[in-house]
Design a protein around this motif. Structure first.
Motif, PDB file in Angstrom:
ATOM      1  N   ARG A 100      -8.742   0.389  -1.190  1.00  0.00           N
ATOM      2  CA  ARG A 100      -7.546   0.394  -2.452  1.00  0.00           C
ATOM      3  C   ARG A 100      -6.603  -0.431  -1.731  1.00  0.00           C
TER       4      ARG A 100
ATOM      5  N   GLU B 187      -7.525  -3.783  -1.796  1.00  0.00           N
ATOM      6  CA  GLU B 187      -7.475  -4.618  -2.976  1.00  0.00           C
ATOM      7  C   GLU B 187      -5.939  -4.967  -3.306  1.00  0.00           C
ATOM      8  N   VAL B 188      -4.864  -4.053  -3.043  1.00  0.00           N
ATOM      9  CA  VAL B 188      -3.698  -4.584  -3.587  1.00  0.00           C
ATOM     10  C   VAL B 188      -2.960  -5.816  -2.237  1.00  0.00           C
TER      11      VAL B 188
ATOM     12  N   GLU C 151     -12.071   5.076   1.339  1.00  0.00           N
ATOM     13  CA  GLU C 151     -11.508   4.702  -0.033  1.00  0.00           C
ATOM     14  C   GLU C 151     -10.253   4.146   0.005  1.00  0.00           C
ATOM     15  N   LYS C 152      -9.323   4.869   0.657  1.00  0.00           N
ATOM     16  CA  LYS C 152      -8.185   4.258   1.112  1.00  0.00           C
ATOM     17  C   LYS C 152      -7.987   2.924   1.301  1.00  0.00           C
TER      18      LYS C 152
ATOM     19  N   GLY D  38       0.797  -1.172  -0.074  1.00  0.00           N
ATOM     20  CA  GLY D  38       0.020  -0.081  -0.053  1.00  0.00           C
ATOM     21  C   GLY D  38       0.836   1.170   0.090  1.00  0.00           C
TER      22      GLY D  38
ATOM     23  N   ILE E 209      -0.274   4.530  -1.525  1.00  0.00           N
ATOM     24  CA  ILE E 209      -1.609   4.894  -0.936  1.00  0.00           C
ATOM     25  C   ILE E 209      -1.588   5.614   0.368  1.00  0.00           C
TER      26      ILE E 209
ATOM     27  N   HIS F 297     -13.686   0.906   5.854  1.00  0.00           N
ATOM     28  CA  HIS F 297     -14.000   0.672   4.598  1.00  0.00           C
ATOM     29  C   HIS F 297     -15.000  -0.743   4.792  1.00  0.00           C
TER      30      HIS F 297
END
Lengths: 239, 239, 239, 239, 239, 239
Positions: free
Chosen positions: E218, E221-222, E214-215, E148, E151, E170
Motif C-alpha cells: 500500500r 502504491e501511494v 501488505e502495508k 503513507g 497506513i 513486499h
C-alpha cells in the motif's frame, strides 16, 4: 621559433606565420644507471627544436616534471600528482589559446599511463572549452616504438632500453654513462606494489646494450617525419 | 649537481654529500622588446648552476611557467593559475623530501606578488607537514635589487630594466635584441585594470638603456654571494 | 548604507542610488599586548562606515578572518587558508554582482602578503568573469602608511605600531590596554621559520608608544579622503 | 570573553579559565520588508554575548555570510557556496584548536538546510581529525522554535515570522521597520524552482504581526538557558 | 525504459518519446539486523521500475553509495564524502542533459540530511548552468512518510522501521531476516558524537515489528501515485 | 557474500571469514546496436557473483558509471569526470578499509584508458595512506582478452566485439538485440577529435558476428580462474 628565446615583438610577429605550438612534456625520472634523469625531457625538447627547423611552429618551454608511478621509489625520480599535471596542461593550453594559438600539440617524452591520461583528460576539456581549438596529445615514445620498428632489435623495448639509449647517445652522448644492462621487470599483474624497486631493481625495461648513436639518429628522423606529417594534418583538416 | 644531467646512481651518491636542493622557478613572460621571454628562468637557472660550482648542492630542473598578472595581455606571456603553481611547488618539495632532501631553496626568477605568495603558501604548508624540513623562498630579483644597490643607477628599476638587462647581457648576450626603452608605467593605484597593456605599453619597468654586461657580471656575483651565505645558514642553523 | 541594517526594500531602493559596494576584509590577529584582536577589522569597518556618511555607497558586512602567516603562533590569531579567503572573495563579489553591484571595493584592514594576494587573485578572476564589473583591491594599511606620511614619526612603522595604535585610540579608545612596546622583529631573510614567536616575541612591528588619538583622527581623515577619491574615479572612468 | 575585543595577553589568560569557544554563524539574507538583512547574525551574536556574561566562554567573531537557497533572488541576500562555508568552518575550528580550544560550538543563526549540512559536514571531519576535540553544531532557530513553544502563537512560524521579529524587536528595535506581513509560501514539493521570488514574493515564512519585544525577551531567555545547559554538558561529558 | 537494458538505438528511439529521466540514489547502509544493506537502493530502484511501467520515462542505473553520518560506524555501512556525491550528481545530470534529457528527477532512497543537501546543492548548480533544464530532488522516504500516514502505525517511524521493513517485505521478502526490534535512539541534541553506535546500538529508528508486506504494498502504491503526479507536473509546467 | 543482500549482522559475521572485497566498476556506455548500455557493469558484476560462489569474498555494490571518452557522443553513454571517479574510488576503499577490509580488488568492466588511470591513481594514493592495505586494480576486459586468446577468433577485438557479445550472450541473452556489425574505427592517431561519432559510427570495435554464448561461457570461465588465482595471491603474499 623557440618561445624561450623570443622577445615580445618576435613572438607577436611569429603569430603572423603560424598559430601552431608544440609543448614538450618531460619528466625527471630514473633511466637506469646509464641515462640522465632528464632523458624524457631531452627527447621531447630535441624533437621540438628540430621540428621548428623544418616548419613554422612555436616550441613552448618544456615541463620538466611528470607523473611517475613505477619508478617513484628509484633515486632521482621527482613525481607530481596527476591533478597537478592536468592543471598545468589546462593552464598552458588556455594561456596559449589566449595568445592566439589554435593548433596545440602536447608532445610527451614520458610514456606513463596515468601521466598520459592526465594530458588526454586536459585535452578533451580544452576541446569543449574552445570551439576553435585543435589539439594533439602524443607520446614521443609511442611514435618512436611505432615508426622505429625496422631499426630496433629488442622486442618489448621500453623505458631506458634500446630506443631511449640510442636517442640520447645520438643527441647528448656526453650524458650517457656506460651502456646499462638488459632488464625486463616482472610486476605482479594487476596488483599494486608498495615497494616498486623490489620488482624493478635496475630501472630499465628493455635492452640498452643494443643501442647505438646511429640507431638514435635514424629513430629521431622517423619520429620527426611522423610528427611533421601529423602537424601538417592538424593544421589542414577539421577534427 | 645538476639533477637533469645525473643518472640514478649519481643522484644516489650525491645524497651522501648533501641534502640541499635548489629549485629554480622561472616564468615565460614578456620582458620588453629587447629581452627574451625566458628572462626570469634564465636568471634563476644561471644562479643555480653557478651556486652548484661553489658548493655541494642539487639543482632541480627549472619550472618555466609562473603566475603573471600585469603582463598577462602582452604577447608571449604564458601564465598559470596560482593554484597550479602552489600545487606544483607542493608536489616538488614533497617528492624531493621523499628522495631525502632536507633543505629546500625555492629560488624564483620572477618577482610577481601573487606568484611569490603561492610559493610562500606552499612553503608554509610543507613546513607543517614535515618537521625535519627546512625551507627558503627567495626572489632572485629582490636579492639583485638589494645586493646590487651600489651597482645600479636607476631608482625603482624593476621588470626588464637596468638590472635584468645587465644580467642577460652578461649571461646570454645573443638573446638581447637592442637595448629597450626606459618606461615607468602608472597603473591606477588599487584599481584592477582590465586592459593591462593600455597602462604598460612597452612592458618595461625601469631603464634598460643603463644596462651593461659588466654590471650584470657584478650583480650576479653579489647575488650569488648572498645566496651562498643563505644556503650555508639554512644548513647550519635551526629555524 | 550599511547592508547589515537595511531591509530587503531599503536594499532595493538603494540600488537606485548607487551600484557601488565596499567589502571590509579584516582579520582576527594578535596586535601586541595593547590592541584588540579585531584591530584590522575595526579599521576597515570604521572607514567603511565613515565613507557611507559622505557618499552613496553600500557597505557589506565585514569578513572577520584573514590569512595570517607571521603571527599564526601568537595567542588569539585565528587564521584561514588562502584558498578559503579566495573562495569567499569570489562568492561575495559574485553574489553582489548578481544583486546589481557594478563597482566593488575590497578594502582590507589586514596587510599580509599572502592575504592580499588571495584578494587580488579573486579580483582578477572576477574581472574576467564579468565584463561590466569594476573592481578595486586596497589595503587599508597601505593607504594609511602612504597618505599619513607627514603625521607618522616612526620609520618602517607597521603592525600594531604607531599608525594602528593611533587609529584605535581614536576610534575605539576603550579597547586599547596600555601603550605597547616598540619592536622591530628580525626574521631571517628568505628563510621560512617554524616557530614564529621566537623571532617576534611581542607581536609589534613599529612603535606604538608614539601613537595618539589625535594622530589617529588625522590619519583616518587622509585615508578616507584618498579612498573617497578612488571610489569616485572607479565609478567615473573605465578600467 | 568576546575575542574581537581581547588583546593577545587577555586571550592567553582566558585559556586558563576555559577551553570552550562559540562561533556565531550568521547570514546576510532578506528577512521581509521589516527586518534587517543581518537578522540571523544579530541573533547568534546576541546569544553569544549573553552567554559570555553567564559563564566563561570565548565568543569568536561572527561569520556574516551563509548559504541561502530559497531567498537567493530576493534583494539584499548575499550567498556563498556550500564548499566555501565548509572550508571556512574547517579552518576556523582548526585554528581555534591550535590555539588551545577543545570544546567548540558552531551556533548558526541561519537555518537553511544546505547551510547547516555544510557545518555538520565540517564538524564531522574535524572530529575525525582531532581525537581530543568536542563539537556542537546548533541552529539558533531550532532552539528557539523548540524551547519557545509555549510563547509562540503561530504554527509553522519560521523565516522572518513571529519568532525572529520578536527577537529583533527585543534586541535591536531600531532596526525593525513596520511589522511585516503574514505569509506562508508554497513551493512545489520536491521541484527545484528557478525563480524563487515567484513562489515567495514577500520573503516571510510565518506571521510577524504576532511578534512583540516581550515575546522576544522570553524566547531569548529560554534559548539561552538551553544553550547554557548544552555547553555545560559538552564540557563535562565525553561524546 | 530501464537505461541499463537499452541498446544505443533503443535509447535514441526513446528520446522521441520522452525527455524525462529518473536517477535512483541509494546507499549501502546498515538497516538493523533484519534488512539488507541495500535497502535504500532497493526502494528507489523499485519505485523507478514501477514508474517506468506506467508512463514513458528513462530510469538511470542506480547510485549504490550515499553519505551516511549516523550509521557510519555500524557494520556494513559504506559511506562517501558529500563532495563526491555532489560531483557525481553534477556529472550525471550534465551527461544526461547532453544526451537530450530536459526533466531530471533525482530520487533518493536514503534520507540523510547531509546526503540530501548534496543532491539539492548539485541540483541548484545545474539549474543555473542550463536554462532549459527542469529538476526535482526527492527523498523516497519523505514521500512514504507523508503519503503513507494512514497506513503506518508507528509515530516518528524512520530508518529500518515500520515503513522500510514493510516495503522490503513486499518487494524483496527473501532479503528480510526476522523482524528486527523497536528502537528510538537518543542522540544528544546538537552535539556531534564520536562513537555513534553507543547512542544507536541496534541501527533501527522506529518499529519494524509493526511491518507487513501488505502495508508495504500500500505504501509503495501511494508513493508511486505521488511520484507520478509530480513527474507529470514537472513535464507540463514551468518552474 | 553479496554486500547488497547482507544484513548488518551478516556483514559483521562475514568479516570473520575474510577481509577481502571486490568492487565491480562498470559503465553506462553504448555497446553498439546489439548490446545493452550496462554491458561493462554486467560483466564485472557477473564475475563478482561467480567468484563469491567459489571462495569467501565480499562483493560490493557496483558503480554503474565510468569515464567514457571515445563513446561520449553516442546515444546512451553517461560519462563522469575522472576526478569524480577517483574521488569515488578513494571514498569506497577508505570506507571499506574502516569496515575492516584489508585486500581490495577494483575490478573494472570498462577498459577506457583515462577511466583505468583514475582507478590506478586512487589505488596508489590508498596504498600510501594505509600501510596494511593490499590492492589490485584490474580490467575485466584485459583478463578476457589475455586469458581468452585461444577462444577468440577476431584479432584486435575489443569494445562490443566478439568477446563482449559472447559474454552477454552467455550471461544475459535476453538483452542482446541481433548480432551487431563488424567495425574497426580509425581515429586519427594522436589527434583529439571533437565529433567522435564521425570516426566511429557504429560504436563497435571488433567483430560481434563471431560471438556465441558458448564462447562466452568459456571466456567467463578462464577470466574467473585467473581472477581467483590473483585473489589468492593477493591474500597470501606481501606486495
Amino acid at each position: 621559433m623557440i618561445i624561450e628565446e623570443l622577445t615580445m615583438d618576435e613572438f607577436e610577429a611569429g603569430l603572423e606565420r603560424t598559430r601552431t605550438v608544440l609543448i614538450p612534456f618531460g619528466a625527471t625520472e630514473e633511466h637506469g644507471t646509464h641515462l640522465p634523469l632528464a632523458t624524457d625531457t631531452l627527447q621531447a625538447v630535441e624533437i621540438g627544436r628540430r621540428l621548428a627547423e623544418r616548419r613554422p611552429v612555436f616550441i613552448a618551454p618544456p615541463i620538466h616534471y611528470g607523473v611517475c608511478r613505477s619508478s617513484s621509489d628509484h633515486p632521482g625520480t621527482i613525481t607530481i600528482r596527476t591533478e597537478t599535471l592536468k592543471a598545468l596542461a589546462l593552464d598552458l593550453v588556455e594561456s596559449l589559446y589566449r595568445q592566439g594559438m589554435r593548433n596545440v600539440i602536447m608532445l610527451s617524452g614520458h610514456a606513463g599511463g596515468t601521466h598520459n591520461a592526465a594530458l588526454l583528460d586536459a585535452g578533451e576539456e580544452m576541446l569543449r572549452r574552445h570551439p576553435e581549438l585543435k589539439l594533439a596529445v602524443l607520446t614521443e615514445y609511442v611514435l618512436a616504438a611505432g615508426e622505429g620498428k625496422g631499426i630496433i632489435e629488442t622486442e618489448g623495448d621500453s623505458h631506458a632500453g634500446e630506443i631511449e639509449t640510442s636517442r640520447i647517445l645520438h643527441s647528448h652522448p656526453h650524458l650517457v654513462k656506460g651502456r646499462g644492462e638488459r632488464e625486463f621487470p616482472s610486476f605482479p599483474a594487476g596488483i599494486l606494489v608498495r615497494d616498486k624497486r623490489r620488482y624493478w631493481p635496475g630501472g630499465v625495461w628493455g635492452d640498452p646494450t643494443k643501442a647505438s648513436a646511429e640507431k638514435g639518429a635514424r629513430i629521431e628522423e622517423v619520429v620527426l617525419a611522423a610528427l611533421e606529417k601529423l602537424v601538417a594534418r592538424l593544421e589542414k583538416e577539421e577534427f
